[in-house]
Design a protein around this motif. Structure first.
Motif, mmCIF file in Angstrom:
data_model
loop_
_atom_site.group_PDB
_atom_site.id
_atom_site.type_symbol
_atom_site.label_atom_id
_atom_site.label_comp_id
_atom_site.label_asym_id
_atom_site.label_seq_id
_atom_site.Cartn_x
_atom_site.Cartn_y
_atom_site.Cartn_z
ATOM 1 N N UNK A 257 28.846 34.256 25.846
ATOM 2 C CA UNK A 257 29.272 34.950 27.057
ATOM 3 C C UNK A 257 29.602 36.404 26.747
ATOM 4 N N UNK A 258 30.355 36.621 25.662
ATOM 5 C CA UNK A 258 30.739 37.990 25.298
ATOM 6 C C UNK A 258 29.517 38.843 24.989
ATOM 7 N N UNK A 259 28.568 38.283 24.269
ATOM 8 C CA UNK A 259 27.352 39.037 23.928
ATOM 9 C C UNK A 259 26.570 39.404 25.186
ATOM 10 N N UNK A 260 26.496 38.471 26.135
ATOM 11 C CA UNK A 260 25.767 38.746 27.374
ATOM 12 C C UNK A 260 26.443 39.862 28.157
ATOM 13 N N UNK A 261 27.762 39.769 28.355
ATOM 14 C CA UNK A 261 28.474 40.741 29.188
ATOM 15 C C UNK A 261 28.510 42.121 28.544
ATOM 16 N N UNK A 262 28.677 42.180 27.235
ATOM 17 C CA UNK A 262 28.699 43.475 26.559
ATOM 18 C C UNK A 262 27.326 44.138 26.563
ATOM 19 N N UNK A 263 26.285 43.338 26.546
ATOM 20 C CA UNK A 263 24.939 43.903 26.474
ATOM 21 C C UNK A 263 24.295 44.218 27.802
ATOM 22 N N UNK A 264 24.897 43.748 28.934
ATOM 23 C CA UNK A 264 24.226 43.881 30.227
ATOM 24 C C UNK A 264 25.066 44.582 31.289
ATOM 25 N N UNK A 265 26.200 45.138 30.893
ATOM 26 C CA UNK A 265 27.076 45.747 31.889
ATOM 27 C C UNK A 265 26.428 46.946 32.573
ATOM 28 N N UNK A 266 25.396 47.528 31.966
ATOM 29 C CA UNK A 266 24.747 48.708 32.557
ATOM 30 C C UNK A 266 23.523 48.357 33.400
ATOM 31 N N UNK A 267 23.231 47.068 33.555
ATOM 32 C CA UNK A 267 22.021 46.662 34.270
ATOM 33 C C UNK A 267 22.346 45.869 35.532
ATOM 34 N N UNK A 268 23.329 46.339 36.275
ATOM 35 C CA UNK A 268 23.590 45.725 37.570
ATOM 36 C C UNK A 268 24.758 44.782 37.623
ATOM 37 N N UNK A 269 25.601 44.720 36.590
ATOM 38 C CA UNK A 269 26.787 43.871 36.633
ATOM 39 C C UNK A 269 27.969 44.651 37.207
ATOM 40 N N UNK A 270 28.664 44.055 38.161
ATOM 41 C CA UNK A 270 29.924 44.595 38.671
ATOM 42 C C UNK A 270 31.032 43.950 37.851
ATOM 43 N N UNK A 271 31.563 44.682 36.898
ATOM 44 C CA UNK A 271 32.483 44.106 35.924
ATOM 45 C C UNK A 271 33.877 43.874 36.493
ATOM 46 N N UNK A 272 34.423 44.811 37.283
ATOM 47 C CA UNK A 272 35.839 44.789 37.647
ATOM 48 C C UNK A 272 36.134 44.177 39.008
ATOM 49 N N UNK A 273 35.089 43.819 39.762
ATOM 50 C CA UNK A 273 35.311 43.208 41.074
ATOM 51 C C UNK A 273 34.554 41.893 41.141
ATOM 52 N N UNK A 274 35.119 40.969 41.886
ATOM 53 C CA UNK A 274 34.501 39.640 41.974
ATOM 54 C C UNK A 274 33.180 39.684 42.734
#
Length: 607
Positions: free
Chosen positions: A424-441
């Protein structure tokens, strides 16, 4: 004098013209009024070349240009007419064998001129496409053979009702390539492209040489013109997976005239004048076929603006720099994902590599996250919080969400939980710039209100294949919801390149199961998937097998040995020789044989 006497007197020969001369004159008048039919050969019925109910052989003059795969010939006599496709050919001669040929040339002298040249004939194998009267039996006479006329092609196209015809490509009459009348259209049945009778088109071939994206866009524009002529509401959803090709479609609107198009074609092909002439002729024929006043008519138009819409993950995306309209920005929070998509995230995008204990843990973890989001009491469950909890677990702590699963620490061991947390950590750290809204649900996903009639381009051109799969699957689910709503589109076309990434063979993932389900029931919802890929052998069998239309460009012999290509029959040997702008199509509901057709370069490629 009676009328009968008048008639007799009218036909009575004069003293200077004999009855025979009058008969000859009458024949000449009839012949001058009847078009001459140019027969080029005859049907062969022999012990070697036997005629069957679905195929037969003919001989033809060696001076004729007859192209295997696209030439359509007609065999006819006073009672029957058979329209058939040339699927194979060979030449033979009166020489007994190769040795006789060798000795007749002064024992192997290639410069010799024999007193008597062996008679050489060319034999063509014909696959029956349609016959009149309709009967399943082989030819029983040496019927005369000629090239098919426009009327014969119209007779062939009668298997598809005029209101269902979507342009599939062109046959060439081998006259003048820039003359639009040299190009004879063939059609698909629209009901088998995007429902309700069938759906999905699979386009396969080498990257670059097969021009898969070019043909896909040709088919999309053909379908849009069909929808315009039949007052259908159609949404095209095209995923831009490679380079920026689809984001350049809007440049068609900058072309003001067809003269400008033809000048651009000549510049694009430079010294390849034959290819330039072919594309000019094809576009002249397309203008007639689609009744296009200007090039911009290819793009559907609404009340105010052309109906083309763009979605991307970030305004820094280089593909949006050249488009005229402002693109929409999509993003996905953890609350925007389905259960299958959550499981894909929790597996780090490689569900098939999970151990059995890890797979058993991922499912209840996804269910726990989904339940807490749906309860609307846990607003802190975001990708950022999930990443924080994963890091705590990796450090040996009991991170909140990972240990809320019933049985965590007992049924599911700590090392299993840590392994999943690491993914999970590897996925989120590697994809936060490709359309993930990190801080909002919740983010700004592409929903049913964002899909418009016309052409919708969605950017997937980035390095993360798992994010590509997540967004692709999420949009497909939205389309299924739209088509089951009170106000569905008449049809939806979905185009994606490299379909094997999303539905690979011999690989399991939760998202792949969703795509298989969509492929199975999409036709009943009037959704058609146009998938392009280099190798059909790498696509899931259920997805590939659910298609009703198959298109193949240049492909290597090694790939053609796979089971997926058996349907192309005799024409398989022709596939490795196909050039750009040539492809073999097969829609079984419309034609009982694959057929080689030609298609033009797309206009946005000329910019």
């Amino acid at each position: 004098m009676s009328e009968e006497n008048d008639r007799q007197q009218a036909v009575r020969p004069s003293d200077n013209i004999s009855s025979l001369q009058m008969q000859q004159n009458a024949q000449q008048i009839v012949q001058s009024q009847t078009p001459q039919i140019n027969y080029i050969g005859k049907v062969i019925i022999s012990d070697r070349d036997r005629a069957k109910h679905n195929e037969f052989y003919v001989w033809a003059s060696k001076e004729e240009n007859i192209e295997v795969g696209s030439a359509i010939l007609v065999a006819e006599d006073d009672r029957d007419r058979i329209v058939g496709l040339v699927v194979d050919s060979y030449s033979t001669s009166s020489a007994e064998n190769a040795l006789a040929e060798f000795y007749s040339s002064e024992v192997g002298n290639p410069l010799t001129q024999p007193h008597i040249e062996p008679r050489v004939i060319t034999v063509y194998k014909i696959r029956i496409l349609r016959r009149e009267p309709t009967i399943a039996k082989p030819p029983t006479s040496r019927m005369r053979v000629r090239f098919a006329s426009q009327q014969d092609i119209d007779f062939l196209n009668q298997t598809i009702a005029p209101e269902n015809r979507v342009l599939a490509g062109f046959l060439y009459s081998f006259s003048e390539p820039e003359n639009p009348n040299s190009w004879i259209p063939l059609y698909y049945d629209a009901r088998y492209i995007a429902g309700p009778e069938g759906a999905h088109a699979m386009i396969t071939g080498k990257s670059g040489l097969a021009a898969k994206t070019t043909y896909a866009l040709f088919l999309i524009f053909s379908f849009l013109q069909w929808s315009r002529n039949n007052n259908k509401r159609v949404a095209v959803v095209a995923f831009n997976v490679k380079q920026c090709d689809l984001f350049r479609i809007g440049s068609i609107l900058q072309m003001q005239s067809w003269d400008q198009v033809e000048d651009a074609i000549r510049r694009y092909f430079r010294n390849r004048s034959e290819i330039a002439s072919t594309n000019i002729g094809l576009w002249r024929r397309l203008r007639q076929e689609f009744n296009l006043t200007s090039p911009s008519d290819l793009i559907p138009g609404g009340s105010n603006n052309p109906q083309v819409y763009f979605w991307t993950y970030n305004l820094t995306d280089r593909c949006v720099q050249g488009i005229a309209s402002h693109p929409n920005i999509y993003s996905y929070g953890i609350g925007d994902l389905s259960r299958n998509e959550l499981e894909e995230v929790l597996s780090g995008g490689d569900y098939d590599s999970l151990t059995d204990p890890q797979q058993q843990y991922v499912n209840p973890l996804a269910r726990t996250i989904e339940e807490q989001i749906q309860s609307q009491r846990a607003q802190n469950i975001t990708f950022a919080q999930l990443l924080n909890d994963a890091r705590e677990v990796m450090q040996g702590q009991r991170g909140a969400i990972f240990y809320r699963v019933r049985g965590a620490g007992n049924t599911y061991r700590d090392d299993t939980i840590r392994a999943v947390a690491r993914r999970v950590a590897n996925f989120l750290e590697g994809n936060r710039n490709f359309g993930l809204m990190m801080d909002q649900q919740r983010g700004n996903p592409i929903t049913d209100t964002n899909i418009h009639e016309g052409v919708n381009i969605i950017q997937l051109n980035f390095s993360s294949e798992i994010m590509q799969r997540l967004i692709f699957n999420n949009v497909l689910n939205r389309l299924l919801q739209i088509q089951q709503s009170p106000q569905p589109f008449d049809h939806v076309l979905v185009f994606v390149d490299e379909l094997n990434k999303f539905a690979p063979k011999r690989y399991y993932s939760p998202i792949k199961e969703s795509i298989i389900d969509m492929a199975a029931r999409a036709r009943s919802l009037n959704i058609g998937l146009i998938g392009a890929q280099q190798f059909a052998s790498l696509i899931d069998e259920e997805v590939y097998g659910n298609a009703s239309t198959y298109v193949i460009g240049n492909t290597d012999d090694a790939e053609l040995k796979n089971e997926e290509y058996k349907k192309f029959g005799d024409l398989k040997s022709l596939i490795p020789e196909l050039m750009q702008g040539e492809t073999i199509i097969y829609q079984l509901a419309s034609y009982n044989s694959p057929i080689k057709v030609r298609f033009p370069i797309m206009l946005h490629q000329l910019q």
